[in-house]
Design a protein around this motif. Structure first.
Motif, PDB file in Angstrom:
ATOM      1  N   ALA A  20      -5.209 -15.807  -0.288  1.00 36.11           N
ATOM      2  CA  ALA A  20      -3.742 -15.786  -0.332  1.00 36.11           C
ATOM      3  C   ALA A  20      -3.164 -15.344   1.010  1.00 36.11           C
ATOM      4  O   ALA A  20      -2.139 -15.869   1.453  1.00 36.11           O
ATOM      5  N   CYS A  21      -3.808 -14.372   1.665  1.00 40.43           N
ATOM      6  CA  CYS A  21      -3.334 -13.897   2.974  1.00 40.43           C
ATOM      7  C   CYS A  21      -3.550 -14.975   4.040  1.00 40.43           C
ATOM      8  O   CYS A  21      -2.711 -15.176   4.919  1.00 40.43           O
ATOM      9  N   ALA A  22      -4.697 -15.670   3.969  1.00 42.26           N
ATOM     10  CA  ALA A  22      -4.965 -16.737   4.931  1.00 42.26           C
ATOM     11  C   ALA A  22      -3.936 -17.859   4.791  1.00 42.26           C
ATOM     12  O   ALA A  22      -3.464 -18.421   5.789  1.00 42.26           O
ATOM     13  N   SER A  23      -3.551 -18.188   3.548  1.00 35.18           N
ATOM     14  CA  SER A  23      -2.541 -19.231   3.319  1.00 35.18           C
ATOM     15  C   SER A  23      -1.203 -18.837   3.933  1.00 35.18           C
ATOM     16  O   SER A  23      -0.497 -19.662   4.517  1.00 35.18           O
ATOM     17  N   SER A  51       3.340  -8.222  20.660  1.00 28.52           N
ATOM     18  CA  SER A  51       2.036  -7.792  20.160  1.00 28.52           C
ATOM     19  C   SER A  51       2.009  -7.810  18.628  1.00 28.52           C
ATOM     20  O   SER A  51       0.974  -8.101  18.021  1.00 28.52           O
ATOM     21  N   SER A  52       3.141  -7.490  17.978  1.00 29.58           N
ATOM     22  CA  SER A  52       3.196  -7.545  16.517  1.00 29.58           C
ATOM     23  C   SER A  52       2.988  -8.972  16.022  1.00 29.58           C
ATOM     24  O   SER A  52       2.209  -9.216  15.099  1.00 29.58           O
ATOM     25  N   TRP A  53       3.674  -9.942  16.669  1.00 31.00           N
ATOM     26  CA  TRP A  53       3.497 -11.339  16.268  1.00 31.00           C
ATOM     27  C   TRP A  53       2.068 -11.798  16.501  1.00 31.00           C
ATOM     28  O   TRP A  53       1.529 -12.584  15.717  1.00 31.00           O
ATOM     29  N   GLU A  54       1.435 -11.325  17.576  1.00 29.21           N
ATOM     30  CA  GLU A  54       0.044 -11.718  17.831  1.00 29.21           C
ATOM     31  C   GLU A  54      -0.852 -11.229  16.700  1.00 29.21           C
ATOM     32  O   GLU A  54      -1.742 -11.950  16.242  1.00 29.21           O
ATOM     33  N   ARG A  55      -0.613 -10.006  16.217  1.00 33.85           N
ATOM     34  CA  ARG A  55      -1.434  -9.472  15.124  1.00 33.85           C
ATOM     35  C   ARG A  55      -1.155 -10.213  13.813  1.00 33.85           C
ATOM     36  O   ARG A  55      -2.072 -10.512  13.065  1.00 33.85           O
ATOM     37  N   TYR A  56       0.131 -10.520  13.549  1.00 32.80           N
ATOM     38  CA  TYR A  56       0.464 -11.224  12.311  1.00 32.80           C
ATOM     39  C   TYR A  56      -0.174 -12.615  12.272  1.00 32.80           C
ATOM     40  O   TYR A  56      -0.726 -13.031  11.256  1.00 32.80           O
ATOM     41  N   ASN A  58      -2.719 -13.800  13.800  1.00 31.86           N
ATOM     42  CA  ASN A  58      -4.179 -13.867  13.886  1.00 31.86           C
ATOM     43  C   ASN A  58      -4.852 -13.131  12.730  1.00 31.86           C
ATOM     44  O   ASN A  58      -6.063 -12.919  12.748  1.00 31.86           O
ATOM     45  N   GLY A  59      -4.059 -12.732  11.731  1.00 31.49           N
ATOM     46  CA  GLY A  59      -4.634 -12.119  10.544  1.00 31.49           C
ATOM     47  C   GLY A  59      -5.139 -10.711  10.756  1.00 31.49           C
ATOM     48  O   GLY A  59      -5.893 -10.198   9.938  1.00 31.49           O
ATOM     49  N   LYS A  60      -4.699 -10.048  11.835  1.00 29.19           N
ATOM     50  CA  LYS A  60      -5.147  -8.683  12.103  1.00 29.19           C
ATOM     51  C   LYS A  60      -4.306  -7.652  11.358  1.00 29.19           C
ATOM     52  O   LYS A  60      -4.773  -6.556  11.076  1.00 29.19           O
ATOM     53  N   GLN A  61      -3.056  -8.000  11.059  1.00 29.22           N
ATOM     54  CA  GLN A  61      -2.153  -7.069  10.390  1.00 29.22           C
ATOM     55  C   GLN A  61      -1.263  -7.854   9.436  1.00 29.22           C
ATOM     56  O   GLN A  61      -0.829  -8.972   9.743  1.00 29.22           O
TER      57      GLN A  61
END
Length: 296
Positions: A20-23, A51-56, A58-61
């Motif tokens: 669900a998170c990957a979708s 940096s926040s958008w990069e984490r969102y 790429n599934g890091k956060q």
């Protein structure tokens, strides 16, 4: 000529990321690719850091709901499907999927019984009655003989339990990221302000133009604030951009040496009660006289 958005070569998502998170992340990536914006531009338009958008993305956060809504607003896309994805993903991420999935009145299988099967009461644990009673009688006698020492001991024991608990609570508190925005301005109260520091979070592009030297210019408008501005990404220094409207003081900006291709250059905002009358002009440099102007 408007540039077509190019799909980003995204990194593979973490293998342990729930489906669900990957979708949700895939949906965010598709919207970002559709917009043609870089991470820096996305950060400027949504008041969330690069940096926040990069984490969102790429599934890091796990992204907060307001980040999903802000991206939908920037791309001007119906947000119902993506917000629904976020709701399902948030349930999985916070380990509440089981509570959401089970209907009211149904208990998890691990309980070993159903609501229609009443449990028979078990035998009372009588074997502990006598030892506990003896302990309470002994404690009562000591409290009667030495009340001061007993009270001091109780106080110390209570402090020994309360202080570690308080420290644990403080150390595990979640501190929200500061996300304070200035009040929303409107019309003349927006004039002269930097659009990147206001809360005019519904911008749209009225028109785009590519100058003869390759500089891309976007005429932007916030319908909620009824104000417009001109933005570009520098290809060189020394050029000037200007936005004007009938009855309003023109607003302009000159690209200096500190301007780089990684940051956007924008004019101050101008009141736009009639957006169709906005006019944007580009002056290449002092060495190249002339200008290129366009409107909605």
């Amino acid at each position: 000529m408007v540039k077509e958005p190019k799909a980003t070569r995204w990194r593979a998502l973490p293998p342990a990321l729930p489906e669900a998170c990957a979708s949700l992340v895939v949906g965010l990536r598709e919207l970002k690719d559709r917009s043609g914006l870089t991470l820096a531009e996305l950060a400027d338009l949504t008041a969330l850091s690069k940096s926040s958008w990069e984490r969102y993305l790429n599934g890091k956060q796990f992204p907060p709901r307001h980040a999903v809504e802000a991206l939908c607003l920037v791309v001007r896309s119906p947000d119902a499907g993506l917000v629904d994805r976020w709701t399902r993903a948030e349930a999985v991420w916070s380990e509440r999927e089981q509570d959401v999935a089970l209907p009211r009145g149904v208990l998890p299988a691990s309980t070993g019984h159903t609501p229609d099967e009443p449990q028979a009461p078990g035998p009372a644990p009588r074997r502990w009655v006598r030892p506990v009673r003896g302990f309470l009688l002994t404690a009562s006698e000591r409290i009667t003989k030495r009340p001061f020492v007993t009270a001091l001991g109780v106080s110390l024991a209570s402090a020994a339990m309360i202080v570690p608990a308080a420290l644990y609570h403080v150390s595990h508190q979640t501190v929200p990221e500061p996300h304070a925005l200035p009040p929303i301005c409107r019309l003349k109260s927006c004039a002269g302000r930097d659009p990147r520091t206001t809360a005019c979070e519904d911008p749209e592009t009225l028109a785009s133009h590519t100058a003869a030297d390759g500089t891309r210019l976007d005429l932007r408008l916030s319908p909620g604030c009824q104000a417009g501005w001109l933005r570009t990404r520098p290809t060189h220094t020394g050029f000037r951009i200007e936005i004007s409207a009938p009855g309003e003081r023109p607003r302009s900006t000159t690209a200096n040496r500190s301007s780089s291709a990684e940051s956007l250059v924008t004019t101050p905002m101008i009141a736009a009660p009639h957006p169709s009358r906005l006019r944007a002009c580009y002056y290449p440099s002092a060495d190249q006289p002339g200008r290129e102007c366009f409107g909605p």
